[in-house]
Write an enzyme that holds these catalytic residues in place. Structure first.
Site, PDB file in Angstrom:
ATOM      1  N   CYS A   1      21.938  50.629  63.088  1.00 43.09           N
ATOM      2  CA  CYS A   1      22.069  51.965  62.502  1.00 43.09           C
ATOM      3  C   CYS A   1      23.529  52.398  62.527  1.00 43.09           C
ATOM      4  CB  CYS A   1      21.248  52.948  63.311  1.00 43.09           C
ATOM      5  SG  CYS A   1      19.537  52.445  63.464  1.00 43.09           S
TER       6      CYS A   1
ATOM      7  N   ARG B   1      26.341  48.393  56.412  1.00 45.51           N
ATOM      8  CA  ARG B   1      25.620  47.763  57.533  1.00 45.51           C
ATOM      9  C   ARG B   1      24.144  47.583  57.207  1.00 45.51           C
ATOM     10  NH1 ARG B   1      28.775  50.270  62.488  1.00 45.51           N
ATOM     11  NH2 ARG B   1      26.885  49.891  63.640  1.00 45.51           N
TER      12      ARG B   1
ATOM     13  N   TRP C   1      18.280  51.820  60.345  1.00 46.38           N
ATOM     14  CA  TRP C   1      17.620  50.552  60.007  1.00 46.38           C
ATOM     15  C   TRP C   1      16.398  50.512  60.908  1.00 46.38           C
ATOM     16  CZ3 TRP C   1      16.546  45.708  62.331  1.00 46.38           C
ATOM     17  CH2 TRP C   1      16.200  44.707  61.417  1.00 46.38           C
TER      18      TRP C   1
ATOM     19  N   ASN D   1      21.638  54.642  67.926  1.00 46.66           N
ATOM     20  CA  ASN D   1      21.673  53.244  67.498  1.00 46.66           C
ATOM     21  C   ASN D   1      21.303  52.404  68.708  1.00 46.66           C
ATOM     22  OD1 ASN D   1      22.125  50.921  66.020  1.00 46.66           O
ATOM     23  ND2 ASN D   1      24.286  50.798  66.597  1.00 46.66           N
ATOM     24  N   GLY D   2      20.303  51.497  68.544  1.00 46.16           N
ATOM     25  CA  GLY D   2      19.904  50.639  69.663  1.00 46.16           C
ATOM     26  C   GLY D   2      18.398  50.704  69.821  1.00 46.16           C
TER      27      GLY D   2
ATOM     28  N   GLU E   1      22.607  26.850  55.408  1.00 50.24           N
ATOM     29  CA  GLU E   1      23.411  28.055  55.116  1.00 50.24           C
ATOM     30  C   GLU E   1      23.296  28.417  53.640  1.00 50.24           C
ATOM     31  OE1 GLU E   1      24.532  30.297  56.744  1.00 50.24           O
ATOM     32  OE2 GLU E   1      26.001  31.309  55.478  1.00 50.24           O
TER      33      GLU E   1
ATOM     34  N   LYS F   1      21.805  31.928  52.224  1.00 49.70           N
ATOM     35  CA  LYS F   1      22.622  32.775  51.339  1.00 49.70           C
ATOM     36  C   LYS F   1      21.825  33.130  50.096  1.00 49.70           C
ATOM     37  CE  LYS F   1      25.319  33.047  53.430  1.00 49.70           C
ATOM     38  NZ  LYS F   1      25.310  34.023  54.497  1.00 49.70           N
TER      39      LYS F   1
ATOM     40  N   GLU G   1      18.865  35.521  50.911  1.00 48.80           N
ATOM     41  CA  GLU G   1      19.328  36.842  51.393  1.00 48.80           C
ATOM     42  C   GLU G   1      19.639  37.786  50.236  1.00 48.80           C
ATOM     43  OE1 GLU G   1      22.741  35.641  53.869  1.00 48.80           O
ATOM     44  OE2 GLU G   1      21.921  36.906  55.448  1.00 48.80           O
TER      45      GLU G   1
ATOM     46  N   HIS H   1       7.524  13.675  54.614  1.00 51.40           N
ATOM     47  CA  HIS H   1       6.527  13.976  55.647  1.00 51.40           C
ATOM     48  C   HIS H   1       5.870  15.325  55.394  1.00 51.40           C
ATOM     49  CE1 HIS H   1       7.920  10.450  57.668  1.00 51.40           C
ATOM     50  NE2 HIS H   1       9.155  10.923  57.716  1.00 51.40           N
TER      51      HIS H   1
ATOM     52  N   LYS I   1      23.973  44.260  58.592  1.00 59.53           N
ATOM     53  CA  LYS I   1      25.154  43.418  58.814  1.00 59.53           C
ATOM     54  C   LYS I   1      25.073  42.770  60.183  1.00 59.53           C
ATOM     55  CE  LYS I   1      28.999  41.501  57.918  1.00 59.53           C
ATOM     56  NZ  LYS I   1      28.892  40.256  57.138  1.00 59.53           N
TER      57      LYS I   1
HETATM   58  C1  BG6 Z   1      22.267  39.006  60.300  1.00 64.67           C
HETATM   59  C2  BG6 Z   1      23.301  39.002  59.209  1.00 64.67           C
HETATM   60  O1  BG6 Z   1      21.747  40.298  60.457  1.00 64.67           O
HETATM   61  O2  BG6 Z   1      22.830  38.605  61.519  1.00 64.67           O
HETATM   62  C3  BG6 Z   1      23.772  37.582  59.032  1.00 64.67           C
HETATM   63  O3  BG6 Z   1      22.728  39.499  57.985  1.00 64.67           O
HETATM   64  C4  BG6 Z   1      24.368  37.100  60.337  1.00 64.67           C
HETATM   65  O4  BG6 Z   1      24.757  37.522  57.989  1.00 64.67           O
HETATM   66  C5  BG6 Z   1      23.399  37.289  61.503  1.00 64.67           C
HETATM   67  O5  BG6 Z   1      24.686  35.725  60.215  1.00 64.67           O
HETATM   68  C6  BG6 Z   1      24.149  37.132  62.832  1.00 64.67           C
HETATM   69  O6  BG6 Z   1      25.081  38.177  62.891  1.00 64.67           O
HETATM   70  P1  BG6 Z   1      26.403  37.996  63.790  1.00 64.67           P
HETATM   71  O7  BG6 Z   1      27.172  39.278  63.587  1.00 64.67           O
HETATM   72  O8  BG6 Z   1      25.925  37.836  65.224  1.00 64.67           O
HETATM   73  O9  BG6 Z   1      27.116  36.779  63.293  1.00 64.67           O
END
Ligand code: BG6
Length: 607
Positions: A2, A27, A74, A100-101, A480, A484, A487, A503, A602
């Site tokens: 958040c 974020r 969030w 936040n938390g 990765e 990507k 996401e 398999h 984020k």
């Molecule tokens: C996710 C992000 O929430 O957390 C990803 O959307 C990221 O992009 C992952 O790889 C880990 O985040 P961080 O900040 O620990 O690298």
């Protein structure tokens, strides 16, 4: 994760709060709200959805004051709706809180307060903070906060206003970031300094178990036991006001293009007089020398960086090295001891699972090292030592330069460890170092394929299901690329080792099924070719990322994207930008919200 922002100032605070929220939008969130204190009243306006919806609502509500707090949420506890949006008010409507938390003992506190006759309104854990502050308020907001934080378990950064404490904001930090700032016409508090960047370039970073009390004249810091503390404002390490898009359509595209420079800056930061030097103290270096196994603990793309490093480390250190997803490792029974090196990888330095896994390792006596992008973040400060990547501020939720600079730091760390452990021939290490110095240029040539990829990506943009395959380190890069794509385009994408197709998953391959094959590895090229041939026999459409020298190994591939050749371990850093671009242009074709994909944050500072 958040977003929290609060101001006490001479001007009207409302537009400053909204501007602060807009700085925190990147974020990721699903609701937003604002609360101000004026003439003995708290006025709150909240909405599900984007900040634009909140701004629309504010047109019809007279919310002006000189002190207020705001929040982007969030959702963790309770649906993302208006009722559960912050600020959360106390039963007597005299106190508003943004948080936040995660309050781990929220249910227990809620039961206790309900038994005292307190009426709850929301499904959030945050409401226990508002109600506790109400119960504990005795004329001083500071003392109410001091009593309240004693009851809370878990991670929290919160800010509160109270109608009986005019002009004042009190905020507390424990395991979740919080920063204060003093400027001519007032003071501010936020969970991320980007919301405060235009008011000052010096910030008061709160540490855990600290409380800030701000008004338009001053910022005071206290310990959780109430002693006042002197804190020296610090300059931010990144130019906060430079996080504009600089002409790019999206932050993500800008950050893809920034990778060569970010990789070079990360290398230059730790190469001193031709030697890699991380500035570790002698005691830590001894621990590194004596370590007999390595674990990388991380989430998301950071985990993929660790997975790529796993093979490189095993090759040159000749000890077991494993990348383990942090949310699994924190609850695993993995034997950890003082000869184990645990490396926490995190762009934000705030990811709760990674932090918890790192703390477990520290408590088990391991040597702990953080590889982080955000300076002074919690994971940066929790590891015994830290290596900072030099990606600069990364705004797009889907990481790009964060990932490639993590790889770069890991390549350097691997070479460094092999040297101090004397575990690989100098000639071999010298070759890796030379490759390191051409990494930025190789990435630049990958990024220069942007035009080509922008024309090809739309071809796969409307698929419902796609697959990624690779072998060895290529598999970690395919992971990765798959992440990507899903996401930011919301296409269902699945990634598996090329050898695993037969398999099970090959049962899903039909005529026209799109499969992305990462095939940069000379040593395993024939094996990867087997996988491609098997799916081609079932009618798949294969897009192969490989090198000029290897392309003839894959004659059945429908499309070939040619990338610069490097050693098998460094290939993900050269290949990933091509997969990032393919995901970007696919999402752009679909009109997706590329920098702020739905449901994503984020960094996730809760479990
Ligand atoms: C996710 C992000 O929430 O957390 C990803 O959307 C990221 O992009 C992952 O790889 C880990 O985040 P961080 O900040 O620990 O690298």
């Amino acid at each position: 994760m958040c977003g929290i922002v609060g101001f006490a100032m001479e001007e009207n605070v409302t537009e400053h709060l909204i501007k602060g929220l807009e700085k925190l939008e990147y974020r990721g969130y699903d609701s937003a709200g604002i609360a101000v204190e004026k003439d003995g009243e708290i006025s709150a306006v909240k909405t599900a959805g984007r900040i634009s919806a909140l701004k629309e609502k504010l047109k019809y509500e007279n919310v002006s004051s000189h002190v207020g707090i705001a929040h982007t949420r969030w959702a963790t506890h309770g649906e993302p709706n208006e009722k559960n949006a912050h600020p959360i008010l106390s039963e007597n409507k005299k106190i508003a809180v943004v948080h936040n938390g995660i309050i781990e003992n929220a249910d227990e506190i809620k039961k206790e307060l309900i038994s005292m006759g307190v009426e709850f309104e929301t499904d959030t854990d945050t409401e226990v903070i508002s109600q506790l502050l109400m119960i504990n308020y005795d004329g001083s907001l500071l003392s109410a906060v001091i009593k309240t934080v004693k009851k809370l378990k878990g991670a929290f950064a919160f800010a509160a206003v109270c109608s009986d404490s005019p002009g004042e904001i009190a905020a507390a930090r424990y395991l979740s970031p919080l920063t204060a700032v003093k400027f001519n016409s007032g003071a501010g508090i936020a969970s991320d300094i980007s919301a405060l960047g235009e008011y000052s370039d010096e910030f008061i970073y709160l540490d855990d178990s600290e409380i800030a009390v701000i008004n338009s004249d001053e910022v005071k810091i206290y310990s959780f036991s109430g002693e006042e503390k002197e804190k020296t404002p610090q300059r931010a390490d990144a130019d906060l006001n430079s996080d504009g898009r600089d002409g790019y359509e999206h932050f993500m595209l800008k950050e893809i293009y920034e990778q060569p420079e970010a990789v070079k800056k990360t290398i230059d930061a730790y190469y001193k007089n031709g030697e890699i030097n991380f500035g570790f103290d002698e005691k830590f270096i001894e621990k590194l020398k004596n370590s007999d196994r390595v674990y990388f603990t991380a989430c998301g793309s950071a985990y993929h960086a660790g997975a790529a490093a796993e093979l490189f480390f095993e090759k040159i250190l000749k000890i077991p090295c494993r990348a383990v997803i942090a949310s699994e490792m924190r609850y695993s029974f993995t034997p950890l001891d003082k000869k184990t090196l645990v490396i926490a990888i995190s762009q934000s330095g705030e990811t709760a699972d990674t932090l918890a896994s790192l703390k477990n390792a520290k408590e088990s006596g391991c040597a702990t090292l953080s590889i982080v992008n955000v300076k002074d973040s919690y994971i940066a400060k929790t590891g015994e030592s830290v290596i900072y990547t030099r990606a600069g501020r990364e705004i797009a939720v889907a990481t790009t330069k964060g990932y490639t600079t993590q790889l770069t730091a890991l390549y350097m760390l691997g070479i460094y460890l092999a040297k101090i452990k004397n575990s690989a021939p100098d000639k071999e290490l010298g070759e890796y170092e030379n490759e390191l110095f051409s990494l930025a240029d190789m990435i630049k040539s990958t990024v220069s394929l942007s035009g080509y990829i922008s024309r090809r990506a739309p071809f796969t943009a409307f698929e419902k299901d796609v697959f990624f395959i690779g072998r060895g380190v290529d598999f970690t890069c395919a992971l990765e690329g798959s992440l990507k794509l899903k996401e930011i385009t919301y296409i269902h994408s699945e990634c598996l080792p090329a050898g695993e197709l037969k398999h099970g998953t090959i049962s899903l391959i039909e005529r026209g099924t799109k499969v992305f094959a990462v095939a940069m590895n000379k040593r395993l090229a024939d094996k990867t070719a087997n996988g491609i041939n098997e799916i081609k026999a079932r009618g798949a459409y294969v897009i192969c990322f490989t090198t000029e020298k290897l392309r003839d190994k894959f004659p059945l591939a429908d499309e070939v994207v040619i990338l610069e050749e490097t050693n098998e371990f460094f290939a993900p850093a050269v290949t990933a930008p091509a997969l990032q671009l393919w995901a970007y242009y696919s999402a752009r074709t679909k009109g997706c919200d590329i920098d702020k994909p739905k449901n994503l944050a984020k960094s996730v500072t809760v479990e």
